[in-house]
Design an enzyme around this catalytic site. Sequence first.
Site, PDB file in Angstrom:
ATOM      1  N   SER A  78       0.801  -0.956   0.166  1.00 21.07           N
ATOM      2  CA  SER A  78      -0.476  -0.049   0.047  1.00 21.07           C
ATOM      3  C   SER A  78       0.744   0.976  -0.211  1.00 21.07           C
ATOM      4  O   SER A  78       2.132   0.791   0.610  1.00 21.07           O
ATOM      5  CB  SER A  78      -0.969   0.182   0.793  1.00 21.07           C
ATOM      6  N   TYR A  91      -1.204  -0.310  10.392  1.00 18.27           N
ATOM      7  CA  TYR A  91      -1.431  -0.851   8.798  1.00 18.27           C
ATOM      8  C   TYR A  91      -0.286  -0.152   7.600  1.00 18.27           C
ATOM      9  O   TYR A  91       0.153  -1.585   7.504  1.00 18.27           O
ATOM     10  CB  TYR A  91      -2.765  -0.331   8.279  1.00 18.27           C
TER      11      TYR A  91
END
Length: 186
Positions: A78, A91
């Site tokens: 990501s 995350y």
Amino acid sequence: MPAASTEPAREGRLDGVANVAAAVSPELSARDQGVDTMDPEVWAEMMRINVIGTGLVIRESLPALVAAGGGSIVNVSSLAAWQREEWLTAYASSKIALHALTRHTAHTWGKKNIRVNAVAPGVVLTENVRTGMPPEILQTLLEKTALPHLAEPEYLASMIVFLLSAEAGWITGQILSVDGGVTMHE
């Protein structure tokens, strides 16, 4: 009698793996704040899904890839790994750990003809994003993007297919941004 094929048998063998798992549930994401309010359970869950889960899939795939004479693994990271937001700290940390796992595996297994790369997408307009993300957030994300639109799922899928293909035969150990120019780094 038909001529014997010189092509190796392709049935029953593994040529590529795409690891597309991500811990992105709204409940978990809402609890993923800054390090000053760190919730160890959130961090453990992020690492369990995003890093350990990917590592286990890689571990279980390696014998079949070696037996096939090589292959390709693509991990989905990501752009959060490179961002400096005050939220989604666990995350982002799990995704940067995925970069290390990608490069380690590429280096360790390259001599066995196994290529390992990762793609780091920006926001992809999945059904969940289209229906679950407030329009003002989508607008803010669009303003950070160099292109005049956000990503469709097909953009990410195309890059994954390319990295799994023979055309990417000299690419390994790379983290490729698929983010519409948000991160633009060298």
